[in-house]
Design an enzyme around this catalytic site. Structure first.
Site, PDB file in Angstrom:
ATOM      1  N   SER A 292    -103.074  37.927 -57.178  1.00 48.38           N
ATOM      2  CA  SER A 292    -104.426  37.870 -56.620  1.00 48.38           C
ATOM      3  C   SER A 292    -105.444  37.893 -57.758  1.00 48.38           C
ATOM      4  O   SER A 292    -105.174  38.429 -58.827  1.00 48.38           O
ATOM      5  CB  SER A 292    -104.673  39.071 -55.709  1.00 48.38           C
ATOM      6  OG  SER A 292    -104.758  40.263 -56.472  1.00 48.38           O
ATOM      7  N   ASP A 293    -106.599  37.316 -57.501  1.00 50.96           N
ATOM      8  CA  ASP A 293    -107.716  37.575 -58.400  1.00 50.96           C
ATOM      9  C   ASP A 293    -108.078  39.055 -58.215  1.00 50.96           C
ATOM     10  O   ASP A 293    -107.635  39.702 -57.269  1.00 50.96           O
ATOM     11  CB  ASP A 293    -108.902  36.658 -58.077  1.00 50.96           C
ATOM     12  CG  ASP A 293    -109.838  36.494 -59.275  1.00 50.96           C
ATOM     13  OD1 ASP A 293    -109.824  37.368 -60.175  1.00 50.96           O
ATOM     14  OD2 ASP A 293    -110.589  35.499 -59.320  1.00 50.96           O
ATOM     15  N   TRP A 294    -108.870  39.590 -59.114  1.00 50.13           N
ATOM     16  CA  TRP A 294    -109.125  41.035 -59.138  1.00 50.13           C
ATOM     17  C   TRP A 294    -109.968  41.475 -57.939  1.00 50.13           C
ATOM     18  O   TRP A 294    -111.126  41.137 -57.844  1.00 50.13           O
ATOM     19  CB  TRP A 294    -109.794  41.382 -60.476  1.00 50.13           C
ATOM     20  CG  TRP A 294    -108.817  41.704 -61.567  1.00 50.13           C
ATOM     21  CD1 TRP A 294    -108.807  42.828 -62.342  1.00 50.13           C
ATOM     22  CD2 TRP A 294    -107.680  40.934 -62.014  1.00 50.13           C
ATOM     23  NE1 TRP A 294    -107.733  42.805 -63.215  1.00 50.13           N
ATOM     24  CE2 TRP A 294    -107.028  41.675 -63.035  1.00 50.13           C
ATOM     25  CE3 TRP A 294    -107.104  39.724 -61.631  1.00 50.13           C
ATOM     26  CZ2 TRP A 294    -105.866  41.225 -63.686  1.00 50.13           C
ATOM     27  CZ3 TRP A 294    -105.957  39.276 -62.277  1.00 50.13           C
ATOM     28  CH2 TRP A 294    -105.359  40.026 -63.285  1.00 50.13           C
TER      29      TRP A 294
END
Ligand code: NAG
Ligand code: NAG
Ligand code: NAG
Ligand code: NAG
Ligand code: NAG
Ligand code: NAG
Ligand code: NAG
Ligand code: NAG
Ligand code: NAG
Ligand code: NAG
Length: 875
Positions: A292-294
């Site tokens: 996932s992106d942050w």
């Protein structure tokens, strides 16, 4: 249909936020009318026989088979924001000697550390149109990552692709042309991974603007929204434009992909099963892992079955100490909500990517920097302030990369205009004007994450940055050259010293070089009202007035632009006093040396513009969304322009442009002739892929006794806010801390989400070949043409192969291949470009495959998208 929509939404909403009870029917109906994403389940499991992955999977199987459930969860779950040294790390597996894996920025160098290089941006290397340089940049960055202990370097970028020129992060990627970006992706990935670091193709997908990508961030800017932007993209546009470069990334063997913040068709990037399960894993046969992106993960079990393999940085929101996975994933497997095979698949994918670039788990050396500080000593668990020790070894990983950076900076510089003033030859008197030629008074790293536009712009801002080890300014390099030549040299490093500037450049026989810029970056930083995305396409800091002023006083004005994409040159580009215009992109640490090499002809320019320079902002057609357009609900961004962005749009609208895509001049001249078509013997009919996968495999057993999963406080202390795979108590409801705990898969996951039976291969997929059906890459035509250097000096030429697919809905032309060839004066070289089946096909949404239409196809070879010297019809 409406019923299906509404049901879909109820489900999606319930899954996403457990909010179903809070929403009234009216709201549900409103949402049901919006674009939606078809479910695709179950999540495709890895194929251990896939081309390029077999050896890695054999090792992964051996390793993962030995893992306990807790160890597998450890591999998938980040330990939290600031919990360890890198921007993201997962749990370790001490029993088998695997240290915590380090996921770290950025696409142009190692972020937030020291003694690293600051490379040119992706967009700048794209402008070289040079595959070798793209590869070497990737390799050098991979080496630097490896040398610091980074295991996954978070790049390269194909999302944003560059749908609209104001997109804040376009410079991190390559070009709005999918083929150029695809080549940039593939070469960079091969380079990074050959150097022993896993690459990460990001952000998947439709991540075309910064505005509204995250709710909290948007609220911080005063936008009252409760869901992020939805990029609504039809299937054909997805395949022919945005997915294209990700296909090349998968074909190149990329080890990881990062899903994006925003939604696609009103389903979040990191839980959109159509995107991750359907497109990426089933259709493209991606064998690595999706992270996932942050803070882009919003659900636990739902994201797992939708195809997410690793959550970053692991906590629900930064420093909450809670996670959608971690203990929750342990519980979800134990209580049967997430099938065990799915967790095994996550672990296998992560370890296969690992073994694709590493030999053994225990060969990993320690991470020897801390992203959070440059202090030598500090807490290793930064957020918790725990375990004070040496955390920075200040390892110098730069090697001789400065030379490569200088070379790319020069070879990526585009000579847009030259009426004869260039190259410079020991000019009598050089006057350099503009703040963009000088240094930032606060230092090259004086603004956190380069979040300002002071001094020369050599990279944009945000997480896609690296600290400069030094920054050679244009002023410094040009002055050194002038001193060496015995020229007179004066610089005015301000845009606002009009009287002094006038006095200087009005003198006789002056060569005035004006440096101007524009800047952009990531949405978490606001620079002068630009919240990531640019708010306009004009130059910053009165650059236009500066250029107009200097050129009104001096008949030999040369303009150099540093920018994250096109700026509007309309008001002055054709002023005869402006004798040359150069675009130098974001060249990185050697900026001044690179531009000096070009201005003085030490490098004969051959960079090509990786985007169009339109006369107006409106001329680009597609634009960003700057104001929410759906009440407090997700802003809706309909990609109604389809594939018509950048040059495809200008061609369709038949408008003139200032400088076209692919344009760039040289100090020599070239002549094109003799186009020929060869048809290699590949006349085989296209055979859609058929058949089924094997059923989902599982690896290893696990105990179902919750006592085996409780935090082992006798072995090590609980680090504050750290995310672990363990349960705090044997009471599952308490351990999950989720008020909705107890729902079964049937109650809240979509149908087939936990199915483990053999699944059909999509017809365009490749079975064992990542990137899709092998026959899509059959070369159907080879196009050759002769190129003669008709000038007096050696130079590189960038022949470009375009096709017209001939249909009424097709772009006039599309780039399909290119080369950068060095040719000596008087010599002729042969350009050879290929057209594959994919290159000549359209995506047919009804058939769900690539199909070659009946329309007459034409191939063109030329020096830009609007200078198509040669053409030939394809039969
Ligand atoms: C989004 O919706 C469009 C239009 O219905 C459809 O063609 C496309 O496949 C959808 N994409 C995703 C990822 O759901
Ligand atoms: C999980 O990772 C942490 C470090 O991040 C480590 O302390 C712990 O021992 C690991 N647990 C298992 C079961 O390997
Ligand atoms: C488990 O996930 C839920 C959200 O689905 C969250 O509220 C809860 O805090 C999580 N539990 C732990 C232990 O992290
Ligand atoms: C299983 O665990 C997950 C994660 O905590 C939770 O969301 C789900 O409600 C649980 N299901 C059952 C049937 O206990
Ligand atoms: C730094 O880390 C890298 C990668 O783990 C390793 O090769 C190198 O020896 C380390 N150097 C120091 C001084 O710790
Ligand atoms: C400017 O250049 C011209 C031509 O080279 C020369 O004749 C003239 O003397 C120069 N003027 C000055 C002030 O150097
Ligand atoms: C465009 O934005 C830049 C940067 O914020 C600003 O300096 C400039 O004045 C703006 N241009 C116009 C025409 O408003
Ligand atoms: C341009 O010149 C005019 C007239 O000298 C001056 O008022 C203005 O400030 C100048 N602008 C810039 C950006 O140099
Ligand atoms: C070009 O420069 C000269 C000064 O050398 C000036 O007199 C003239 O007006 C300028 N022309 C334009 C179009 O700006
Ligand atoms: C689990 O226990 C630790 C240590 O006591 C505590 O800090 C943490 O907040 C607990 N987590 C949950 C979800 O209760």
């Amino acid at each position: 249909m409406q019923l299906k929509f509404a049901a879909q939404w109820l489900l999606a909403v319930a899954v996403e936020h457990s909010l179903a009870n809070d929403l009234n029917l009216q709201q549900l109906e409103k949402r049901a009318a919006l674009a939606y994403s078809e479910p695709f389940y179950p999540s495709p499991w890895m194929n251990p026989e896939a081309d390029g992955w077999a050896e890695a999977y054999a090792k992964a199987r051996e390793f993962v088979s030995q893992l306990t459930l807790l160890e597998k969860v450890n591999l998938t779950t980040g330990v939290g924001w600031g919990a360890e040294q890198c921007v993201g790390q997962v749990g370790a597996i001490p029993r088998l000697g695997l240290r915590s894996l380090c996921m770290h920025d950025s696409p142009l160098g190692i972020r937030g550390t020291d003694f690293n290089s600051a490379f040119p941006s992706g967009q700048t290397v794209a402008a070289t149109f040079d595959r070798g340089l793209m590869y070497r940049r990737g390799y050098a960055m991979g080496k630097e990552a490896k040398g610091k202990g980074v295991d996954v370097l978070l790049g390269p970028v194909a999302g944003p692709l560059g749908r609209a020129p104001a997109g804040g992060r376009n410079w991190e990627g390559f070009s709005p042309d999918p083929v150029l970006t695809g080549v940039g992706m593939a070469e960079t990935i091969k380079g990074i991974q050959d150097a022993g670091t896993i690459a990460c193709a990001k952000h998947f997908i439709g991540n075309e603007q910064e505005h509204f990508r995250q709710v909290g961030e948007s609220q911080g800017y005063g936008f009252d929204i409760t869901e992020t932007l939805s990029s609504n993209i039809d299937d054909k546009t997805m395949h022919e434009l945005y997915l294209w470069p990700f296909v090349d990334a998968v074909r190149a063997g990329v080890g990881s992909v990062m899903c994006s913040y925003q939604q696609v068709n009103n389903s979040y990037g990191c839980q959109n099963s159509k995107l991750m399960n359907g497109l990426l894993k089933a259709e493209l046969g991606f064998q690595g892992f999706v992270m996932s992106d942050w803070q882009a993960q919003h659900t636990g079990a739902a994201s797992a079955v939708a195809g997410l393999d690793m959550t970053m940085p692991g906590d629900t929101v930064f420093n909450s100490g809670l996670s959608y996975w971690g203990a929750n994933l342990t519980l979800a497997v134990l209580n049967g909500t997430v099938p065990a095979y799915r967790l095994d698949d996550m672990a296998m994918r992560i370890m296969a990517a690992f073994f694709k670039v590493n030999k053994k788990v225990d060969e990993l050396e320690p991470i020897n920097f801390s992203f959070w500080t440059l202090d030598t000593y500090g807490p290793i668990h930064w957020a918790a302030g725990k375990d004070y020790q040496q955390i920075n070894w200040h390892v110098d990983v730069r090697a001789d990369h400065g030379n490569l950076i200088r070379d790319i900076g020069a070879k990526g510089t585009v000579l847009l205009k030259n009426t004869g003033s260039l190259p410079l030859k020991k000019p009598k008197f050089v006057a350099v004007i503009g703040e963009d030629a000088g240094s930032n008074p606060k230092g090259p790293n004086g603004c956190a994450d380069r979040g300002c536009d002071d001094g020369t712009a050599a990279m944009g801002w945000g997480s896609g940055t690296a600290s400069f080890p030094y920054l050679v300014t244009p002023d410094a390099a040009l002055q050194a050259q002038a001193v060496q030549d015995g020229s007179r040299y004066e610089s005015i490093l301000s845009n606002y010293a009009a009287s002094q500037t006038k006095a200087l450049v009005s003198q006789d026989n002056v060569t005035a070089i004006v440096f101007v810029n524009a800047d952009s970056g990531e949405g978490f930083i606001n620079v002068d009202g630009n919240i990531g995305d640019r708010k306009n396409l004009t130059l910053w800091k009165d650059g236009d007035a500066l250029v107009k002023n200097v050129s009104s006083w001096c008949s030999n004005t040369i303009v150099v632009i540093h920018s994250p994409g096109p700026v509007l040159l309309t008001e002055w580009y054709d002023n005869p006093n402006i004798t040359a215009i150069l675009w130098a992109g974001f060249p990185g640490q050697e900026s001044g040396n690179s531009i000096t090499d070009v201005l003085y002809g030490k490098v004969n320019p051959a960079g090509r513009s990786p985007f169009t320079w339109g006369a107006t902002r409106e001329g680009y057609g597609a634009d960003l969304l700057y104001k929410p357009n759906n009440g407090r609900d997700a802003p809706q961004q309909d990609f109604t322009e389809g594939v018509f962005i950048d040059y495809r749009y200008f061609d369709k609208a038949n408008t003139s442009v200032i400088y076209e895509f692919g344009h760039g001049l040289s100090y020599t001249t070239f002549e094109y002739s003799n186009i020929k078509v060869e048809k290699p013997d590949h006349s085989s009919e296209y055979k859609p892929t058929t058949g089924k996968t094997s059923p989902a495999p599982t690896f290893g057993n696990y105990s179902t006794d919750l006592n085996d999963y409780v935090f082992p406080s006798d072995e090590f202390p609980y680090v504050y806010q750290y995310i672990y795979p363990y349960l705090n108590t044997t009471d599952p409801k308490k351990a999950s801390a989720d008020p909705h705990y107890g729902q079964t898969a049937e109650q809240f996951l979509p149908p087939h989400a936990t199915d483990s039976s053999a699944q059909p291969y999509p017809r365009s997929s490749g079975k064992n070949s990542p990137g899709g059906n092998r026959q899509l890459y059959d070369v159907l035509y080879t196009i050759t043409a002769d190129i003669k250097n008709t000038g007096a000096i050696a130079g590189d030429e960038v022949p470009q192969l375009y096709v017209s697919l001939g249909g009424p809905d097709d772009p006039k032309i599309q780039l399909r291949d290119f080369d950068r060839i060095r040719i000596d004066p008087g010599q002729t070289a042969t350009f050879r470009g290929t057209l594959t089946r994919r290159d000549l096909s359209n995506w047919d949404p009804a058939v769900q495959d690539w199909v070659i239409s009946e329309h007459k196809k034409t191939a063109y070879v030329g020096r830009s998208s609007r200078k198509l010297d040669l053409s030939v019809e394809l039969d």
